[in-house]
Motif scaffolding. Structure first.
Motif, mmCIF file in Angstrom:
data_model
loop_
_atom_site.group_PDB
_atom_site.id
_atom_site.type_symbol
_atom_site.label_atom_id
_atom_site.label_comp_id
_atom_site.label_asym_id
_atom_site.label_seq_id
_atom_site.Cartn_x
_atom_site.Cartn_y
_atom_site.Cartn_z
ATOM 1 N N ALA A 190 0.832 -1.208 0.000
ATOM 2 C CA ALA A 190 0.000 0.000 0.000
ATOM 3 C C ALA A 190 0.869 1.262 0.000
ATOM 4 O O ALA A 190 0.566 2.238 -0.701
ATOM 5 C CB ALA A 190 -0.921 -0.012 1.214
ATOM 6 N N LEU A 191 1.942 1.253 0.773
ATOM 7 C CA LEU A 191 2.844 2.407 0.805
ATOM 8 C C LEU A 191 3.519 2.622 -0.546
ATOM 9 O O LEU A 191 3.686 3.762 -0.999
ATOM 10 C CB LEU A 191 3.898 2.212 1.898
ATOM 11 N N ARG A 192 3.890 1.545 -1.198
ATOM 12 C CA ARG A 192 4.531 1.689 -2.506
ATOM 13 C C ARG A 192 3.563 2.243 -3.545
ATOM 14 O O ARG A 192 3.952 3.058 -4.397
ATOM 15 C CB ARG A 192 5.099 0.329 -2.947
ATOM 16 N N ARG A 193 2.322 1.832 -3.497
ATOM 17 C CA ARG A 193 1.325 2.394 -4.419
ATOM 18 C C ARG A 193 1.117 3.881 -4.141
ATOM 19 O O ARG A 193 0.945 4.684 -5.072
ATOM 20 C CB ARG A 193 -0.001 1.631 -4.296
ATOM 21 N N ARG A 194 1.148 4.250 -2.866
ATOM 22 C CA ARG A 194 0.979 5.667 -2.528
ATOM 23 C C ARG A 194 2.178 6.489 -3.001
ATOM 24 O O ARG A 194 2.015 7.594 -3.521
ATOM 25 C CB ARG A 194 0.813 5.802 -1.011
ATOM 26 N N LEU A 195 3.374 5.951 -2.831
ATOM 27 C CA LEU A 195 4.565 6.651 -3.312
ATOM 28 C C LEU A 195 4.525 6.815 -4.829
ATOM 29 O O LEU A 195 4.899 7.869 -5.362
ATOM 30 C CB LEU A 195 5.824 5.887 -2.902
ATOM 31 N N LEU A 196 4.070 5.785 -5.521
ATOM 32 C CA LEU A 196 3.951 5.857 -6.975
ATOM 33 C C LEU A 196 2.985 6.965 -7.385
ATOM 34 O O LEU A 196 3.301 7.790 -8.262
ATOM 35 C CB LEU A 196 3.475 4.504 -7.513
ATOM 36 N N ALA A 197 1.820 7.008 -6.757
ATOM 37 C CA ALA A 197 0.798 7.986 -7.131
ATOM 38 C C ALA A 197 1.244 9.407 -6.816
ATOM 39 O O ALA A 197 1.130 10.315 -7.660
ATOM 40 C CB ALA A 197 -0.510 7.663 -6.418
ATOM 41 N N VAL A 198 1.766 9.617 -5.610
ATOM 42 C CA VAL A 198 2.157 10.970 -5.208
ATOM 43 C C VAL A 198 3.428 11.406 -5.928
ATOM 44 O O VAL A 198 3.527 12.529 -6.437
ATOM 45 C CB VAL A 198 2.351 11.035 -3.687
ATOM 46 N N GLY A 199 4.422 10.508 -5.993
ATOM 47 C CA GLY A 199 5.689 10.875 -6.606
ATOM 48 C C GLY A 199 5.550 11.235 -8.072
ATOM 49 O O GLY A 199 6.063 12.262 -8.521
ATOM 50 N N LEU A 200 4.836 10.413 -8.839
ATOM 51 C CA LEU A 200 4.646 10.706 -10.259
ATOM 52 C C LEU A 200 3.591 11.781 -10.469
ATOM 53 O O LEU A 200 3.747 12.661 -11.329
ATOM 54 C CB LEU A 200 4.251 9.440 -11.017
ATOM 55 N N GLY A 201 2.528 11.741 -9.685
ATOM 56 C CA GLY A 201 1.446 12.709 -9.866
ATOM 57 C C GLY A 201 1.859 14.132 -9.564
ATOM 58 O O GLY A 201 1.433 15.076 -10.245
ATOM 59 N N VAL A 202 2.703 14.315 -8.553
ATOM 60 C CA VAL A 202 3.173 15.651 -8.190
ATOM 61 C C VAL A 202 4.497 15.974 -8.865
ATOM 62 O O VAL A 202 4.687 17.057 -9.427
ATOM 63 C CB VAL A 202 3.315 15.781 -6.656
ATOM 64 N N GLY A 203 5.431 15.022 -8.823
ATOM 65 C CA GLY A 203 6.775 15.292 -9.313
ATOM 66 C C GLY A 203 6.858 15.466 -10.812
ATOM 67 O O GLY A 203 7.596 16.332 -11.300
ATOM 68 N N LEU A 204 6.109 14.661 -11.558
ATOM 69 C CA LEU A 204 6.239 14.698 -13.020
ATOM 70 C C LEU A 204 5.833 16.047 -13.617
ATOM 71 O O LEU A 204 6.608 16.645 -14.379
ATOM 72 C CB LEU A 204 5.426 13.557 -13.632
ATOM 73 N N PRO A 205 4.660 16.588 -13.301
ATOM 74 C CA PRO A 205 4.310 17.893 -13.897
ATOM 75 C C PRO A 205 5.205 19.028 -13.427
ATOM 76 O O PRO A 205 5.589 19.896 -14.229
ATOM 77 C CB PRO A 205 2.850 18.105 -13.470
ATOM 78 N N PHE A 206 5.563 19.059 -12.146
ATOM 79 C CA PHE A 206 6.422 20.129 -11.656
ATOM 80 C C PHE A 206 7.825 20.028 -12.247
ATOM 81 O O PHE A 206 8.439 21.043 -12.594
ATOM 82 C CB PHE A 206 6.478 20.099 -10.125
ATOM 83 N N ASN A 207 8.335 18.802 -12.356
ATOM 84 C CA ASN A 207 9.662 18.620 -12.924
ATOM 85 C C ASN A 207 9.676 18.986 -14.402
ATOM 86 O O ASN A 207 10.633 19.587 -14.914
ATOM 87 C CB ASN A 207 10.115 17.184 -12.726
ATOM 88 N N ALA A 208 8.606 18.633 -15.113
ATOM 89 C CA ALA A 208 8.512 19.019 -16.526
ATOM 90 C C ALA A 208 8.464 20.538 -16.670
ATOM 91 O O ALA A 208 9.089 21.115 -17.573
ATOM 92 C CB ALA A 208 7.277 18.382 -17.150
ATOM 93 N N ALA A 209 7.751 21.197 -15.763
ATOM 94 C CA ALA A 209 7.638 22.654 -15.834
ATOM 95 C C ALA A 209 8.989 23.329 -15.592
ATOM 96 O O ALA A 209 9.357 24.270 -16.307
ATOM 97 C CB ALA A 209 6.620 23.145 -14.809
ATOM 98 N N THR A 210 9.749 22.865 -14.604
ATOM 99 C CA THR A 210 11.049 23.488 -14.333
ATOM 100 C C THR A 210 12.051 23.186 -15.438
ATOM 101 O O THR A 210 12.930 24.006 -15.718
ATOM 102 C CB THR A 210 11.606 23.007 -12.984
ATOM 103 N N THR A 211 11.916 22.035 -16.076
ATOM 104 C CA THR A 211 12.809 21.720 -17.196
ATOM 105 C C THR A 211 12.518 22.621 -18.387
ATOM 106 O O THR A 211 13.436 23.183 -19.001
ATOM 107 C CB THR A 211 12.644 20.246 -17.611
#
Length: 401
Positions: A255-276
């Motif tokens: 369950a923790l790994r699924r949560r890390l996947l959802a939050v990490g990609l859901g938050v990190g991917l758009p913000f990281n793309a924006a800063t790039t």
């Protein structure tokens, strides 16, 4: 180098402690090969380490140019997926390993940090030699210093560790924001041409490159200095993830790994793309703030995929082998790239520069496969990697305190 601090938790029944969690080994293998996915562009660019002195953003996706659209998209995507993410993942996993050693000491009723100070000192020596003799952007020296601090913190109360975690994270983000504002508001300057020192890596000898690193050691060591608070934060985050059960093969861990996947990609991917996409002025936020968030998504993704594997195959076995011989593989991948790319070796960085990015991607894949095969052979033949064996032999000869 040692203290007599008592364990901060009650002794654990050794029978309840798993002998070895499989997920951290796989993740460590992914992180080692992932750091190469960033560094390979430095090796394969004429000028190599010297380029950092004139363009610190050279490893980011924002620096990708070229006239061929397909090549630019492939290279940009590859760099974006790698830049900063696997370094953050490797740092988290170093904290996980430290927490596992602390847990083992507690289970056996041993004092902590105990002999860990010697281990950190050896790591610092190995990192110094690696920096001087092989590659300027070594991570081992910074890890050794942070490991000493975090090892001491693990003997303190839980609330102290939590306070340092939050303080280090807040300090790091504030520093990156301030530095980014300074870069974004600075007056434009003329772009610097190729550094004269670039010839050291295209036509110079190995001794010339060693002299270059020694002459520019402070500038080349800027990353672990500027990101020191981030390293402390990620180490302690790794400790907390282990204690929360994020690597355990049970329902809570899944369950923790699924949560890390959802939050990490859901938050990190758009913000990281924006800063790039925002440009090189946002390089610090891109690599040192957004990328660590996305690294948590990578951790969750690998964990979720591994949860679905019923019978490990050659990919899992190769990554596990690299993870179990991480120190040897980390140094070996840099040695191999130096031999292939630099002027005193095959010199392909200069000879094949017009074939980028395709030959660079091929180099990364070839080195990765070589490491996986070599690591599996070492484990079958010796049970450990050569540098791991050397470190253990040295620890056996050092005094207890």
């Amino acid at each position: 180098m040692t203290t007599n601090a008592a364990p901060t938790t009650a002794p654990i029944d050794p029978g309840t402690v798993p002998r070895r969690l499989p997920l951290p080994d796989v993740l460590r293998g992914v992180a080692i090969l992932g750091t190469l996915a960033t560094n390979v562009w430095l090796f394969a660019t004429p000028g190599a380490e010297a380029r950092f002195l004139t363009d610190a953003t050279a490893i980011s996706a924002a620096s990708v140019g070229g006239a061929e659209p397909v090549a630019a998209v492939v290279e940009g995507t590859f760099r974006f997926l790698a830049n900063g993410k696997f370094l953050a993942l490797l740092t988290i996993l170093f904290g996980v390993g430290l927490a596992i050693q602390h847990r083992s000491a507690v289970a056996r009723g041993r004092s902590w940090p105990g002999r860990y100070g010697w281990r950190a000192l050896l790591l610092f020596v190995e990192g110094t030699l690696h920096f001087v003799l092989v590659f300027a952007f070594d991570v081992l020296m910074g890890y050794a210093v942070v490991a000493l601090l975090v090892a001491w913190l693990l003997a303190r109360a839980e609330r102290v560790q939590r306070a340092v975690l939050y303080a280090a994270g807040a300090l790091h983000v504030a520093l990156m924001v301030l530095l980014t504002l300074a870069l974004a508001t600075a007056p434009p300057t003329a772009s610097a041409g190729p550094a004269a020192d670039a010839r050291v890596f295209t036509a110079g000898s190995w001794a010339d490159q060693v002299a270059f690193r020694l002459d520019n050691w402070l500038a080349l060591r800027a990353e672990p200095i500027v990101s020191f608070a981030l390293l402390v934060f990620l180490f302690l985050l790794g400790v907390r993830l282990l204690r929360a059960g994020a690597f355990d093969p049970d329902a809570r861990g899944r369950a923790l790994r699924r949560r890390l996947l959802a939050v990490g990609l859901g938050v990190g991917l758009p913000f990281n793309a924006a800063t790039t996409l925002a440009g090189p002025e946002f390089f610090l936020l891109d690599r040192y703030v957004c990328a660590p968030v996305l690294a948590l998504g990578y951790l969750g993704l690998v964990g979720v995929l591994l949860d679905r594997v019923r019978r490990p195959g050659p990919v899992t076995a190769g990554l596990t082998a690299v993870g179990r011989t991480a120190l040897s593989c980390y140094v070996a991948q840099n040695v191999l790239c130096v031999l292939v790319c630099y002027g005193w070796g095959l010199g392909l960085a200069r000879a094949w520069q017009d074939a980028s990015p395709w030959w660079v991607l091929g180099l990364w894949a070839a080195v990765g496969l070589t490491l996986a095969a070599g690591a599996r052979w070492c484990l079958r033949r010796f049970g450990q990697g050569p540098l791991e064996a050397l470190q253990k032999a040295a620890l056996r000869r050092l005094p207890a305190g």
